[in-house]
Design a protein around this motif. Structure first.
Motif, short mmCIF file in Angstrom:
data_model
loop_
_atom_site.label_atom_id
_atom_site.label_comp_id
_atom_site.label_asym_id
_atom_site.label_seq_id
_atom_site.Cartn_x
_atom_site.Cartn_y
_atom_site.Cartn_z
N SER A 8 0.84 -1.20 0.00
CA SER A 8 0.00 0.00 0.00
C SER A 8 0.87 1.25 0.00
CB SER A 8 -0.91 0.01 1.23
OG SER A 8 -1.61 1.24 1.25
N ASP A 35 -4.53 4.02 -2.02
CA ASP A 35 -5.63 4.48 -1.18
C ASP A 35 -5.96 5.94 -1.46
OD1 ASP A 35 -6.06 2.14 0.46
OD2 ASP A 35 -4.12 2.58 1.39
N ASP A 175 -7.30 -5.96 3.90
CA ASP A 175 -6.60 -4.67 3.90
C ASP A 175 -6.59 -4.06 5.30
OD1 ASP A 175 -5.52 -2.23 3.23
OD2 ASP A 175 -7.28 -1.52 2.11
N SER A 198 2.38 -0.41 6.15
CA SER A 198 3.46 -0.16 7.11
C SER A 198 4.41 -1.35 7.21
CB SER A 198 2.88 0.08 8.51
OG SER A 198 1.85 1.01 8.42
C1 DX5 Z 1 -6.57 1.95 5.36
C2 DX5 Z 1 -6.06 1.66 3.97
C3 DX5 Z 1 -5.04 0.58 3.93
C4 DX5 Z 1 -3.73 0.96 4.55
C5 DX5 Z 1 -3.04 -0.28 5.01
O1 DX5 Z 1 -7.59 2.86 5.29
O2 DX5 Z 1 -7.13 1.25 3.14
O3 DX5 Z 1 -4.80 0.17 2.58
O4 DX5 Z 1 -2.90 1.65 3.67
O5 DX5 Z 1 -1.94 0.10 5.76
P1 DX5 Z 1 -1.32 -0.81 6.89
O6 DX5 Z 1 -0.84 -2.06 6.23
O7 DX5 Z 1 -0.24 0.03 7.45
O8 DX5 Z 1 -2.41 -1.10 7.88
#
Ligand code: DX5
Ligand code: ZN
Length: 218
Positions: A8, A35, A175, A198
Motif C-alpha cells: 500500500s 488508497d 486490507d 506499514s
Molecule cells: C486503510 C487503507 C489501507 C492501509 C493499510 O484505510 O485502506 O490500505 O494503507 O496500511 P497498513 O498495512 O499500514 O495497515
C-alpha cells in the motif's frame, strides 16, 4: 496456496515516491494498492488524481485503486483514464452499487467492493456475482499503521461460504494491519490478496519483507 501481495503506497515516502514505486516494480509484489481518501467518507485525506497519475507513469504492475470517498460513481471514468486496473468502491459509500459496478466494468476495469469491519457480509449477497474482488477491511479505514482486527477471520469464513453458495469467482483481499504473523492465518483461510502498507514500507528491507510475505504458503 500462495497469495498475491499488494504493497500500500499510503505508507511510502512521498518525498521519494518514484524510488518507492521502482522498489515495488523490482520486488516480488503483484499489485500496487493505492488508497484515495476524501476526508468525508473517512477522517483523513491521502492524495488524489495528480499523485495517482505520477505513480501510474512509473508503476509496472496492476494498479489496485481503493476509493474511500463518498459517491465514488462521480469519478469512475477519471480513474479509468488514469490507468486503474481494479477500482474498489465502498459498499457504505454507494447509493446504487450495482449501477456503479456496471460503470466500472464498462470502463474496462475489474470491480472491487470494500466493506468496513462493522459491515455484515450478508450485504454482499445480491452483488457477489458482479464483484471481481471483495476487499475486507481489517482496520477502520482512514489510516495506515493500525492493528489488525481479529474478527476479520470470521468474516473471511462467512465470505468464503457466500462465494461458494453463489458460485461467484470473486477474490478475497484483506486490507489493514497485515503482517507476517496474521498473513499465515489469512493465507490458510484462502485469502487471495494481502494488502500491506506499514509492514512493508517501514521495514528495514522492504524487498525482503515482500519476498517473505510471498513465500508464505499453506
Ligand atoms: C486503510 C487503507 C489501507 C492501509 C493499510 O484505510 O485502506 O490500505 O494503507 O496500511 P497498513 O498495512 O499500514 O495497515
Ligand atoms: Zn486500502
Amino acid at each position: 496456496m500462495q497469495s498475491l501481495i499488494a504493497p500500500s503506497i499510503l505508507a511510502a515516502d512521498f518525498a521519494n515516491l518514484q524510488r518507492d514505486v521502482e522498489m515495488v516494480n523490482s520486488s516480488k509484489a503483484d499489485w500496487f494498492h493505492i488508497d484515495i481518501m476524501d476526508g468525508v467518507f473517512v477522517p483523513n485525506i491521502s492524495f488524489g488524481m495528480p499523485v495517482l497519475k505520477a505513480i501510474a507513469q512509473h508503476a509496472k504492475k496492476t494498479l489496485d485503486v481503493h476509493l474511500m470517498i463518498v459517491e465514488p460513481e462521480r469519478y469512475v471514468k477519471t480513474f479509468a483514464e488514469l490507468g486503474s486496473d481494479i477500482l474498489t468502491v465502498h459498499y457504505e459509500a454507494c447509493k446504487h452499487l450495482k449501477q456503479t459496478l456496471n460503470t466500472i466494468k464498462a470502463e474496462g476495469m475489474k470491480t472491487g467492493v470494500a466493506i468496513n469491519p462493522d459491515t455484515n457480509i450478508a450485504v454482499l449477497e445480491d452483488f457477489i456475482n458482479d464483484i471481481d474482488i471483495v476487499c475486507l477491511m481489517s482496520v477502520h479505514p482512514g489510516f495506515g499503521g493500525q492493528s489488525f482486527i481479529e474478527s476479520t477471520y470470521d468474516k473471511i469464513k462467512q465470505l468464503k461460504a457466500l462465494i461458494s453458495k453463489k458460485k461467484s469467482a470473486a477474490k478475497i483481499e484483506v486490507d489493514g494491519g497485515v503482517n507476517a504473523v496474521n498473513a499465515k492465518n489469512l493465507i490458510s483461510l484462502g485469502v487471495d490478496v494481502l494488502v500491506a502498507g506499514s509492514f512493508v514500507f517501514k521495514s528495514e528491507e522492504p524487498l525482503l519483507t515482500i519476498a517473505g510475505l510471498k513465500q508464505i504458503t499453506t
